[in-house]
Write a protein that holds these residues in place. Sequence first.
Motif: not given
Length: 303
Positions: A16-28
Amino acid sequence: MTSRSAGGPGLGDVEMYDDIAAEFEQHRPKMNAVARRLLTSDADADDAVQEAWVRLQRTDRASIDNLEAWLMTTVGRIGLNLLRSRSTRREMPLDQIAESNDPLHQPDPAIDVLLAETVGSALQIVIDTMTPAERVAYLLHDAFGFPYSEIGRVLNRTPEAARALASRGRGRIRHTDPGHIESAMPATEQSVVDAFLTAAKGGDVAALVDLLDPQIVERIAIAGQPVVEIRGAESVAGRAREFSSNYTDARSALINGWPGWIAYRDGAVYSVGALAISDGRIVRMDVVLDPARLTDFRIAAPS
């Protein structure tokens, strides 16, 4: 599954941490854009985005219905707090506006992109006169299209109050002449800009050539046309003399933190230009020419 001890609620699971990190990077990229326009500082913008990530790790992901909206609201609030802190200290970041060795800092030559960034930066000195709340409301709405309901959440105010704040900020832009506001342009650069404008308006090609580096490069972005490059002092001087007949007055101004000018025609902004100056000579000049779009800003002509 293993867990990360540093994770907050909802982020304990590695997957889940990796999924959230990936989502965050999409919006960076959008977060960076918002933070930089609000704060005009790369360092402060990076800190704001990093703080948004820290806050996300401390938040239960399941409680966030729309992650993009949550992140933009969070970055907006962090930016607002930083602006208020600056107002209290009465200081601005050292790296204000400057982002690269390119005065316009736009790899994409599309006129809409160049225009939006250049005009926004040309009027940055006016934006800096806004209150933190006005600045946040104006930029989030006019530069990024945030609805007033979302801006209200950022400011902890009603949508109607957010609309009023943006309107007040917009009023400052429309009724302020940047040429009447004291700028931080160094005197040596100011003298070069003033000499260039005087020589161009007077049709003095010899004086223009003396002010230009022999290897100068000029980029010109004209509405509906590809960006054009002109090279060499004599060619640029000739174009400057011809171009000067198209406007009625011009004033020096800071463009993206660089020395430059705003040209007026019949009381409306006609074009803006940014200069790179070295050893008393102009080595690069970037010009945006789109009178139809620029007149929408309704900036008063110099007296």
